[in-house]
Structure formats: C-alpha cells, structure tokens
Design a protein around this motif. Sequence first.
Motif, PDB file in Angstrom:
ATOM      1  N   ARG A   1       0.833  -1.204   0.000  1.00  0.00           N
ATOM      2  CA  ARG A   1       0.000   0.000   0.000  1.00  0.00           C
ATOM      3  C   ARG A   1       0.871   1.259   0.000  1.00  0.00           C
ATOM      4  O   ARG A   1       0.570   2.249  -0.703  1.00  0.00           O
ATOM      5  CB  ARG A   1      -0.921  -0.005   1.214  1.00  0.00           C
ATOM      6  N   ALA A   2       1.923   1.238   0.803  1.00  0.00           N
ATOM      7  CA  ALA A   2       2.814   2.400   0.835  1.00  0.00           C
ATOM      8  C   ALA A   2       3.476   2.614  -0.517  1.00  0.00           C
ATOM      9  O   ALA A   2       3.586   3.756  -1.001  1.00  0.00           O
ATOM     10  CB  ALA A   2       3.868   2.208   1.928  1.00  0.00           C
ATOM     11  N   GLN A   3       3.913   1.510  -1.145  1.00  0.00           N
ATOM     12  CA  GLN A   3       4.525   1.634  -2.470  1.00  0.00           C
ATOM     13  C   GLN A   3       3.524   2.163  -3.492  1.00  0.00           C
ATOM     14  O   GLN A   3       3.868   2.986  -4.357  1.00  0.00           O
ATOM     15  CB  GLN A   3       5.066   0.277  -2.917  1.00  0.00           C
ATOM     16  N   LEU A   4       2.254   1.694  -3.381  1.00  0.00           N
ATOM     17  CA  LEU A   4       1.239   2.168  -4.310  1.00  0.00           C
ATOM     18  C   LEU A   4       0.981   3.659  -4.131  1.00  0.00           C
ATOM     19  O   LEU A   4       0.816   4.406  -5.110  1.00  0.00           O
ATOM     20  CB  LEU A   4      -0.061   1.378  -4.089  1.00  0.00           C
ATOM     21  N   ALA A   5       0.940   4.104  -2.873  1.00  0.00           N
ATOM     22  CA  ALA A   5       0.754   5.534  -2.623  1.00  0.00           C
ATOM     23  C   ALA A   5       1.925   6.343  -3.178  1.00  0.00           C
ATOM     24  O   ALA A   5       1.738   7.423  -3.775  1.00  0.00           O
ATOM     25  CB  ALA A   5       0.588   5.781  -1.119  1.00  0.00           C
TER      26      ALA A   5
ATOM     27  N   TYR B   1       3.369   9.492  -9.976  1.00  0.00           N
ATOM     28  CA  TYR B   1       2.588   9.618 -11.219  1.00  0.00           C
ATOM     29  C   TYR B   1       2.007  11.018 -11.348  1.00  0.00           C
ATOM     30  O   TYR B   1       2.062  11.642 -12.409  1.00  0.00           O
ATOM     31  CB  TYR B   1       1.498   8.555 -11.226  1.00  0.00           C
ATOM     32  N   LEU B   2       1.486  11.536 -10.236  1.00  0.00           N
ATOM     33  CA  LEU B   2       0.929  12.881 -10.266  1.00  0.00           C
ATOM     34  C   LEU B   2       2.018  13.913 -10.545  1.00  0.00           C
ATOM     35  O   LEU B   2       1.810  14.884 -11.295  1.00  0.00           O
ATOM     36  CB  LEU B   2       0.225  13.187  -8.936  1.00  0.00           C
ATOM     37  N   ARG B   3       3.197  13.733  -9.946  1.00  0.00           N
ATOM     38  CA  ARG B   3       4.289  14.671 -10.178  1.00  0.00           C
ATOM     39  C   ARG B   3       4.716  14.652 -11.643  1.00  0.00           C
ATOM     40  O   ARG B   3       4.959  15.697 -12.264  1.00  0.00           O
ATOM     41  CB  ARG B   3       5.457  14.326  -9.260  1.00  0.00           C
ATOM     42  N   LEU B   4       4.782  13.432 -12.194  1.00  0.00           N
ATOM     43  CA  LEU B   4       5.149  13.328 -13.603  1.00  0.00           C
ATOM     44  C   LEU B   4       4.099  13.976 -14.499  1.00  0.00           C
ATOM     45  O   LEU B   4       4.428  14.621 -15.511  1.00  0.00           O
ATOM     46  CB  LEU B   4       5.340  11.867 -13.989  1.00  0.00           C
TER      47      LEU B   4
ATOM     48  N   PRO C   1      11.104  28.850 -12.845  1.00  0.00           N
ATOM     49  CA  PRO C   1      11.302  28.186 -11.550  1.00  0.00           C
ATOM     50  C   PRO C   1       9.969  27.958 -10.846  1.00  0.00           C
ATOM     51  O   PRO C   1       9.095  28.833 -10.850  1.00  0.00           O
ATOM     52  CB  PRO C   1      12.187  29.160 -10.789  1.00  0.00           C
ATOM     53  N   HIS C   2       9.801  26.811 -10.224  1.00  0.00           N
ATOM     54  CA  HIS C   2       8.561  26.444  -9.522  1.00  0.00           C
ATOM     55  C   HIS C   2       8.808  26.540  -8.034  1.00  0.00           C
ATOM     56  O   HIS C   2       9.698  25.877  -7.484  1.00  0.00           O
ATOM     57  CB  HIS C   2       8.120  25.030  -9.903  1.00  0.00           C
ATOM     58  N   LEU C   3       8.006  27.367  -7.412  1.00  0.00           N
ATOM     59  CA  LEU C   3       8.169  27.587  -5.974  1.00  0.00           C
ATOM     60  C   LEU C   3       7.282  26.674  -5.139  1.00  0.00           C
ATOM     61  O   LEU C   3       7.672  26.273  -4.034  1.00  0.00           O
ATOM     62  CB  LEU C   3       7.867  29.055  -5.650  1.00  0.00           C
ATOM     63  N   TYR C   4       6.068  26.365  -5.639  1.00  0.00           N
ATOM     64  CA  TYR C   4       5.101  25.565  -4.881  1.00  0.00           C
ATOM     65  C   TYR C   4       4.515  24.474  -5.785  1.00  0.00           C
ATOM     66  O   TYR C   4       4.538  24.595  -7.023  1.00  0.00           O
ATOM     67  CB  TYR C   4       3.957  26.432  -4.324  1.00  0.00           C
ATOM     68  N   GLU C   5       3.969  23.472  -5.109  1.00  0.00           N
ATOM     69  CA  GLU C   5       3.271  22.411  -5.849  1.00  0.00           C
ATOM     70  C   GLU C   5       2.186  21.816  -4.953  1.00  0.00           C
ATOM     71  O   GLU C   5       2.215  21.943  -3.720  1.00  0.00           O
ATOM     72  CB  GLU C   5       4.243  21.318  -6.283  1.00  0.00           C
ATOM     73  N   LEU C   6       1.176  21.150  -5.594  1.00  0.00           N
ATOM     74  CA  LEU C   6       0.070  20.496  -4.860  1.00  0.00           C
ATOM     75  C   LEU C   6       0.417  19.040  -4.627  1.00  0.00           C
ATOM     76  O   LEU C   6       0.824  18.324  -5.546  1.00  0.00           O
ATOM     77  CB  LEU C   6      -1.234  20.585  -5.655  1.00  0.00           C
ATOM     78  N   GLU C   7       0.210  18.601  -3.397  1.00  0.00           N
ATOM     79  CA  GLU C   7       0.417  17.210  -3.046  1.00  0.00           C
ATOM     80  C   GLU C   7      -0.897  16.632  -2.511  1.00  0.00           C
ATOM     81  O   GLU C   7      -1.664  17.312  -1.824  1.00  0.00           O
ATOM     82  CB  GLU C   7       1.514  17.068  -1.990  1.00  0.00           C
ATOM     83  N   GLY C   8      -1.119  15.357  -2.799  1.00  0.00           N
ATOM     84  CA  GLY C   8      -2.321  14.687  -2.326  1.00  0.00           C
ATOM     85  C   GLY C   8      -3.046  13.968  -3.451  1.00  0.00           C
ATOM     86  O   GLY C   8      -2.813  14.250  -4.640  1.00  0.00           O
ATOM     87  N   THR C   9      -3.896  13.067  -3.076  1.00  0.00           N
ATOM     88  CA  THR C   9      -4.677  12.303  -4.052  1.00  0.00           C
ATOM     89  C   THR C   9      -5.882  13.114  -4.486  1.00  0.00           C
ATOM     90  O   THR C   9      -6.618  13.662  -3.651  1.00  0.00           O
ATOM     91  CB  THR C   9      -5.144  10.964  -3.445  1.00  0.00           C
TER      92      THR C   9
END
Length: 493
Positions: A250-254, A260-263, A278-286
């Motif tokens: 499960r951890a590997q899948l997350a 995948y989202l970053r790519l 240059p990128h200062l911020y990004e969104l994380e989460g499902t």
Amino acid sequence: MTRMTRDFGDTMQKDAVPAVSADVIFASLRFPNYKIGVNNQIMETKDDPKVLSMKEVVARETAQLLEQQKRLSVRDLASKFEKGLAAAAKLSEEARLREAASLEKHVLLKKLRDALQSLKGRVAGRNKDDVAEAIAMVEALAVQLTQREGELIQEKAEVKKLTNFLKQASEDAKKLVNEERAFARFEIENARAAVQRVEEALQEHERMSRASGKQDLEQLMKEVQEARRIKMLHQPSKVMDMEHELRALRAQLAEKSRLYLRLQKELARTKKGEENVPHLYELEGTETLGSYLQIQPCSDNALELSKCSIQWYRVSTEGAKKELISGATKSVYAPEPFDVGRILQVDIISEGQQITLSTTGPIDPAAGLGTYVEALVRKHDSEFNVVVTQTGSDLPTESIHVLHVGKMRMKLSKGKTTIAKEYYSSSMQLCGVRGGGNAAAQAVFWLPKQGLSFVLAFESERERNAAIMLARRFAFDCNIILAGPDHKAPLET
C-alpha cells in the motif's frame, strides 16, 4: 176438600223423581251455570273470558313455531314440535273427556225430562205450569247440548288434523335432527382425522429437524476441526508477515501515485513551455473525494505560506467557469461532494507575485460512496457519531455527539439532550471544512440557523461525505439548496 200433609208432599216428590242410577258419571262436581237470555234462550255463562281454550293455545303455539322455524336450531325446533304434539294429545284427551261428559249430560237430561213428565201428570195448577216450564227448559238445554256436540265434533276433527300435522312435523324434525347429527359426526370424524394427520406431520417434521440438526452439528464440528487444523498448520508469524507485506505494498502504491501525479504535472508544464520557469510551490495529495490537497514549497526561494495570500477555486472541466470557494484560504483543502468532476485551482500571492496551481484533472468520486448513500436514503433517519471540535455557542467541545440526518430536518444531540434541531431552510448551511490540516477530510461546517454554528468531526472520510450528500439530497427534496457560505450550488448537483 182434600187435605195434603207435609208427609204426603215428601212422599209424592220421592215417587215423582226417581233416583239417578249409580252408573252415571258427572264431568264436574257442580252443574253448569245457565241463564235465560233474550226470547227465553238458555245461555251458558263463562267464568273467565280472558282464559284461552286449549285449541287457541295450540294454534298460537303452532303459529309461533312456524314464524320461528327459520331462527331456531334443529334441536330447539324438534323440542317445540314435541311440545306441540304433547299439547295436541292433551287436547285430544280433553275432547274425549268432553264427549264422555256430553254423553253423561244427555243421559242426565233424558232422565230429568222423564221425571218431569211423570211429575206433570201428578200435579195440577201452578205446579203443573212450573213443571211444564222446567220441561221446556230441559228440552232447550238438550237442543243447545246437541249444537255443542256438533261444535265438539268439528273441533275434534280440527284437533285430529292438527295432531297429524304436528306428528308429521315432529317426524320431519327428528329426521332432520338425525341427519344433522350424522353430518356433525361425519365432520367431527374428518376433523379428528385431519388433526391426527397434522400431529403425525408435526412429529415427522420434528424427527427430521432433529436428524438434520444433528447432521448440521456434526458438519459444523467437522468444519471447526478443519479450521483448527488449518490454523495449526499456519503459524501466526506468517500471517503477520503477510500483513506487513500488504502495508508495504500500500505504501509503495501511494508513493507510485504521488510520483505519477508529479510526472503528470511536469508533463503539463512541459507542454505549456514553462520548463525554464522556476517552480516555488506544488500540490500534493490524491485528487479523489475523501482525501485532501496541500500546498508544499518546492524551492528554497519560496516564501513561507503563512506570509502568503491563498484562495481556492472550482473550475469546470472546459475551463469556462471559475467559482470562488468562500473561506478556503488555507494551505490545506479537502474536496467535498460539490468538487467531484471539477478541477481545483489555488492562487498564491507572495510579494506581489501570483502563482496558480491546479489539479491535473477533475476530482474523482469515492469508490462505493454512491451506493452507500442510496442505502441511507431508504431510511427515515440516519445517525452519525461526531465530535464537536468548534462551536459558536458555550457548549463544551471535544465531546462525542450524534448527528441525525432526517428527511425533513437535522438534529444534533448528546444522549437524551437535544443540542440543535432545525428543519431544512434557506438559512441553513452545510459544507466541508475549508482548512483545518489533515483532519479536514473528516470534518464539516454546519450552521443550523443564524448565530449558531458547529464544526463536526466524523469517524471517517466516508461518513463525512455520506452525511453531506444525504443532507443535500433530503434538502433538495424540500426545494432547498444546502451549501456553504456565500455559495449557490447548481441544481444538478
């Protein structure tokens, strides 16, 4: 001149009136009462005109029997006919006695007339006239007695007919009683046979149930033994190893999902030609309902988020409509049911520079949530365990309450005490908490009425989203659009 003495008068009376023979039987102990009516007719006085004769009594009983024949049972009908038959027999016996009495009266009148005839030849003067008058009265009595005999003969014939009718009716009633008795016995025998069959069937079913119960018990014991054997074969350490492997997977899948989202984000930026920016911020989460999105700095040159101005938006998939989410000004935002199928976008303003971040695609619905909500819709009232984390009143926080979502109203209670209860109205607000860290995906903001608001934390993200969708569904049935502050939800939501 002849002198008559007292002894001679007594002797003449004894010779003139012969003694009545001993074989004459009188019907009663007194002679009937007669009186002379109009035209010297002899009339018999009636003792009591209200007393009915036996014939009238029998006729009345027969009429009552015929009227009540449909309402009486067979046994009562037979009893009534037997009573009528007994009355008819009694009437016949009375007629026979009257006939004998009439015969006795004829004999008596004949002897009395003969005595008066013999006495008439022996007396003279006024006594002779008296004797002649007595003879006329006796003859009148004989004529009346003859008429009475004719009436008695006719009455006797009617009584005989009535007796025959009652005998036939009694025989019919007895026959009907016997038929009903035989039918009742037949029905009783059938009922007994049916009861016996049912008892035999119940006994057979009980025997089969016991046998099947023993078989089921034996099968269950075999299964328990087999389970114990399997449990003995597999050591607990292997089960724990499998659980650890599942967690690692499960951890590997997350991690793969985040990669995948970053790519995808990098690919989207490459397509836009922003690879040199240059990128200062990004969104994380499902990007799924039930999770949360968080702004993360990805450069050392990025300003702290607490010093930035943040605003979240909903954007349609075509990009034509951009809707501000009121109150969503934190670095963390948990999507709610309104966000499903839409792209989330956030504007970050730092040092006069605006940076816009957005999800790679529309927010996906939670798996199985729609089916769960449809099951709750069938209930009249659904209960959710919640914790009040923030309130607009003096109520204590961090305590477990129960949120009731009904078809007409919502209620918050603690035990038997009702904290808030309001019907769905245009002033009521309900939406997901817009901020609040990692727990935002499990919390909602509820404003039952003006001046009273709550922040409620649910047991899971699924319960939180189900409560929001269920309340909005019931409110929509009441022609109420239930949404957050300063927001108008579209009707198709």
